[in-house]
Design a protein around this motif. Sequence first.
Motif, mmCIF file in Angstrom:
data_model
loop_
_atom_site.group_PDB
_atom_site.id
_atom_site.type_symbol
_atom_site.label_atom_id
_atom_site.label_comp_id
_atom_site.label_asym_id
_atom_site.label_seq_id
_atom_site.Cartn_x
_atom_site.Cartn_y
_atom_site.Cartn_z
ATOM 1 N N ASP B 97 39.400 40.857 47.244
ATOM 2 C CA ASP B 97 40.119 41.849 47.664
ATOM 3 C C ASP B 97 38.955 42.573 48.305
ATOM 4 O O ASP B 97 38.438 44.085 48.469
ATOM 5 C CB ASP B 97 41.139 42.436 47.159
ATOM 6 N N GLY B 98 37.878 42.434 48.201
ATOM 7 C CA GLY B 98 36.244 43.135 48.487
ATOM 8 C C GLY B 98 36.322 43.222 47.491
ATOM 9 O O GLY B 98 34.039 43.843 47.587
ATOM 10 N N LYS B 99 36.652 44.124 46.070
ATOM 11 C CA LYS B 99 36.718 44.396 45.687
ATOM 12 C C LYS B 99 34.686 43.891 44.293
ATOM 13 O O LYS B 99 34.758 42.565 44.286
ATOM 14 C CB LYS B 99 37.425 45.224 43.537
ATOM 15 N N PRO B 100 33.748 44.934 44.123
ATOM 16 C CA PRO B 100 32.658 43.848 43.310
ATOM 17 C C PRO B 100 33.364 43.401 42.162
ATOM 18 O O PRO B 100 33.840 44.214 41.308
ATOM 19 C CB PRO B 100 30.918 45.192 43.639
ATOM 20 N N PHE B 101 32.112 41.972 42.044
ATOM 21 C CA PHE B 101 32.347 41.750 40.463
ATOM 22 C C PHE B 101 31.205 41.801 39.747
ATOM 23 O O PHE B 101 30.309 42.367 40.204
ATOM 24 C CB PHE B 101 32.258 39.825 40.428
ATOM 25 N N SER B 102 31.881 42.098 38.462
ATOM 26 C CA SER B 102 30.887 42.425 37.485
ATOM 27 C C SER B 102 30.876 42.139 36.347
ATOM 28 O O SER B 102 31.694 41.500 35.840
ATOM 29 C CB SER B 102 30.342 44.510 37.290
ATOM 30 N N SER B 103 30.056 42.813 35.599
ATOM 31 C CA SER B 103 30.214 41.939 33.797
ATOM 32 C C SER B 103 30.970 42.741 32.871
ATOM 33 O O SER B 103 31.282 42.424 32.102
ATOM 34 C CB SER B 103 28.862 42.850 33.036
ATOM 35 N N ALA B 104 30.918 43.839 34.047
ATOM 36 C CA ALA B 104 32.486 44.888 33.032
ATOM 37 C C ALA B 104 34.006 43.346 33.499
ATOM 38 O O ALA B 104 34.696 43.445 32.490
ATOM 39 C CB ALA B 104 33.463 45.669 33.763
ATOM 40 N N ASP B 105 34.199 42.692 34.195
ATOM 41 C CA ASP B 105 35.006 42.177 34.397
ATOM 42 C C ASP B 105 35.553 41.041 33.523
ATOM 43 O O ASP B 105 35.870 40.284 32.556
ATOM 44 C CB ASP B 105 35.087 41.301 35.969
ATOM 45 N N PRO B 134 25.435 44.632 28.467
ATOM 46 C CA PRO B 134 24.661 45.700 28.504
ATOM 47 C C PRO B 134 23.659 46.353 29.927
ATOM 48 O O PRO B 134 23.478 47.410 30.090
ATOM 49 C CB PRO B 134 23.002 44.937 27.788
ATOM 50 N N ASP B 135 24.378 45.624 31.351
ATOM 51 C CA ASP B 135 23.599 45.523 32.134
ATOM 52 C C ASP B 135 25.208 45.106 33.482
ATOM 53 O O ASP B 135 25.510 43.999 32.569
ATOM 54 C CB ASP B 135 23.015 45.788 32.840
ATOM 55 N N ALA B 136 25.144 45.435 34.607
ATOM 56 C CA ALA B 136 25.997 45.150 35.016
ATOM 57 C C ALA B 136 25.969 43.690 35.429
ATOM 58 O O ALA B 136 26.930 43.190 36.166
ATOM 59 C CB ALA B 136 25.972 45.761 36.688
ATOM 60 N N GLU B 137 24.511 43.277 35.692
ATOM 61 C CA GLU B 137 24.855 41.844 35.760
ATOM 62 C C GLU B 137 24.765 40.187 34.117
ATOM 63 O O GLU B 137 24.359 39.525 35.186
ATOM 64 C CB GLU B 137 24.129 41.598 37.290
#
Lengths: 278, 514, 322
Positions: B97-105, B134-137
């Motif tokens: 859907d265009g939203k970014p994927f990150s470590s939170a997911d 620890p960070d987004a990636e």
Amino acid sequence: MEFWKRFSRHRGAVIGLVFLLLIVAIAVLTPMLFPSSPWRMVQRPFLPPFTMDRFPLGTDALGRDVLAGLAYGAQVSLIIGLISTAAALLIGIPIGLIAGYFGGLVDDVLMRFTEFFQTVPSFALAIVLVAIFQPSIVSIIAAIGIVSWPPVARLVRAEVLSLRSREYVEAAILSGQTNTTIILRQILPNTLSPIIVLASLMVATAILLESSLSFMGLGDPNLMSWGYMIGAARTVIRQAWWLSFFPGVAILLTVLALNLIGEGLNDALNPRLSRKGK
Amino acid sequence: MLKRLMPVAAALLLSTAAYAQKPGGRANVVIQPEPPGLMVGIIQNGPTQMVAGNIYEGLLRYDPQLKPLPQLAKSWTISDDGLTYTFKLQSGVKWHDGKPFSSADVVFSANVFLRETHARLRASLAYVDTITAPDAETVVFKLKQPFGPFIGIFEVGTMPMVPKHIYEGTDFKANPANNTPIGTGPFKFKEWVKGSHILLVKNTDYYEPGKPLLDEIYWHVIPDAAARSVAYETGKVDILPGGSIENFDVGRVSKLKNTCSTDKGWEFFGPHSWLWLNNRQGPTADKRFRQAVMHAMDRKFALDALWNGFGKVAGSPVSSSTKFFTDKVKAYDYDPAKAKALLKEMGYKGETVRLLPLPYGETWQRWAEAVKQNLIDVGIKVEMVSTDVAGWNQKVADWDYDMAFTYLYQYGDPALGVSRNYVSSNIAKGSPWNNVEGYSNPAVDDLFAKGAATAKADERQDAYTKVQQILTEDVPVAWLLELGFPTIHRCSIKNLVTTGIGVNDGFKDAWIEN
Amino acid sequence: MIGFILARLGKSAAILVAIVALNFLLIHAAPGDPAAVMAGEAGASDEKFLAQLRTQFGLDKSLPEQMALYMKGVLTLDLGYSYRQQMPVADLIFSRLPATLLLTFSAFAISLVLGTLAGVLASARVGSWADTLISTAALIFYATPLFWVALMAVILFSVTLDWLPGFGYETVGAGYTGLRRVLDIAEHLILPALTLGLFFMAVYMRMTRASMLEVRGLDFVKTARAKGLAPRTILWRHVFRNAMLPIVTLAGLQAGQLVGGAVLTETVFAWPGIGRLMFEALAQRDYNLLLGIFFISAAMVLLFNLITDVAYRVVDPRIRAS
């Protein structure tokens, strides 16, 4: 004999009878003709027919003798056809007799009950019954019996209704005979002719029904039946046509023979009622 | 601290062989049976995984030797004590859907969503203490104790990544988004006409350059096995994943023009078949009877006549494609005389045993018939009981059987897919996948526990070798075959099966040659 | 007449409720439940997973409670939710119903028209070669297992000759629209409709022939003949019209069975209809779906029975007496 004379006038019926007797003979003699189990793997798988004298109809996916399978299948088809028809008669005749004889509320209730069974598609009901009670010879016979009795009940009821007002029945009622006696002595014997005709056709339908159930994978896994053979052959139909062809022909001929006999019986027993049994 | 590092370059190297790859085209694939849904985080059955493997992704993939490969994680490190697993994620990954994927997911998926919905993963996550970002990636898994197979639980079917922004705070199973799955994978969900087909289309924003190559994938629902063969022959479908046509047809269909077949792509699953033998009661409670069953069965015949020679006769409870397999175990040849001798020794008196076939189609039915005849030939009285999937599940889960066919996946590691069937702590009614046979041996329990509780390969091998030797002597179940499920496809479709997870791993590398 | 219809509707509704109730109990008597099946397909599960599924499906409630809930739903025409397909049952059924109706009505129309015509032809020339041929064919069709013919037809016309598609409802992914799509579906329809129609055709042939022969011997036909009417007029005006009565009855009965009667054909030809849906629902213990299908097919049977009876009363006032 009057009956035989009329029956034999129907040429097809005689052929059918001869064929049926042949099948019965095979079914009876099978244990002697093929002493080894039809499930035994005796040759290489997919042996084509007419290549080995010992296995004239070839072998199936596991190397089992097709001819032995057909012979044992005759037993199973006949047994299932006969017993499930008997079961249907055992349910249908009493219901038809009682409904027709007593009439009124009893008739109404029983006929609603019959209608109820005719409202659910019969093959679908048979599938559900067998699946629920797990496929076995008993559940198959029961399911076929349960879905096939309504026409019997209706036929018997119609017969009884027409007999009910006959003089000899009236006389029996006046002479104080019990209802049971009248039903069993006076009425039942006079409804037998159309029942016999219908029964011969029902055996044919039962054999078809059993084969359809087996084809859907709902046969008794311990019995080698024709329907099972076709069901099992269906996935290999292109490399081994003979596996589904021969049992298919066996079913076709047997059902045909029974239908012809039914017609002959119809001509012989009740020329007047030539349409009722259908 | 940094023990292993898998650079992105290595991943790219793997695909360089495909320099002539041509984009475009449509793959027509059989899907059987129709999946109940495509949200692989909630439903994990085979067909769901096969379709959803294109929509969703895990952190890793595994090659045919079960070595980890990058997917959503581009690299990872394991600490020396085997307690800390650190994953670096790919950059620029977007959900469909265009939203970014990150470590939170990732944290949401593993820690919240899948703990709730994924029975198989839940068992492995019991070893996990914390999952942090620890960070987004970057994502860090900290374990409570070493868990040998841990690096093997990150493929898409085991730990699929689900979008936090869609599921957080909702009733996961009732979320309407389950009908329009959103993942990060190479293909997007387009439409699903129930009873007919599922359509996936190319994800043009996919983060791996040049991937995927196909424009679209049609998954055809064709409920009849014979009709599926016809569909391939008449050109309506081009790919028949393993198990989609009856085995009797495999030999014929795979000989058709422009047709290739491969039995690769099942290494991760290692489908292993056996007969459950009820160790609690009746003749099957006697070890000699169970050994007699092993000798009575002509398993080579079944392999050749029923499985087209694909697969292997199973020699041990562990599949040869699963880690820590050993062949230094007691072997059971087809030897009816030996079987009869064993039966005589135990004093078998002709008690009837009930045999429950697996209700998965003709091959299994024929197989049960062949085994039944094998057993009858050595003098065992067998009655076949017929039932459907629901009935089979219930009978086996309630221990209401004497012998029952089954096959299960091993997921690459004895701790994930083998111990569950033999350790005594797993004897419980209600599940057909635990220790259904009721086998209980403290030595086996210890060895399996030891094998799982370390990350050191040699210690693990030692424990599992011993356990395989004990089990093959005791024969708690009668092993049949390591199943081979050939994938059949037009030869013009290339790179269809590239990993140990095969067609369940998505078609991002597949392309069509003109 | 309206009173009659209302009375019949009331009776039908009662039967329908009874059918739903019986089926409900029957289906719940089957071993296993949908949660176990779904967990089984996943190949792994634990107690928590099964408990979650059972709660989700409402299977943790007692049987009477479940039944009360279901019956309440049915009375408000809410057929519930399919566990396995994750869709409302009504939506699923209505998405599959057109395919089944198309198949069965085509088969029905083919068999009715061809069957009656052949029957009339045979009866018009009793004993001729045409009669022998038709009667024999009818006997054979009548005795042949449907699924067997279906298989043979696929092999011959689809695989060997490649004239017709052997399965499916339309060419998936072809993206046809308009007339092209209609033709495509028609092409797919031919084999299943003919196979399914074969048996009915035999039934109609035999019935028409027998019925024609019987009517021909009746007094009013003899009178017509004595009046010197043309044989053709007698055949169609007098004999055929009256011979059709039992056939209409049968057709009415059969039309009702159309929904549930195509399980075998749909299975062999992978026709995406109700019959196949039923078999799948049964195997998956998808209780709501299975019950919904039985409900719809029973309702169709009752509806057609009612229509037949009403038609009869309109056509033939004598029936009111009996």
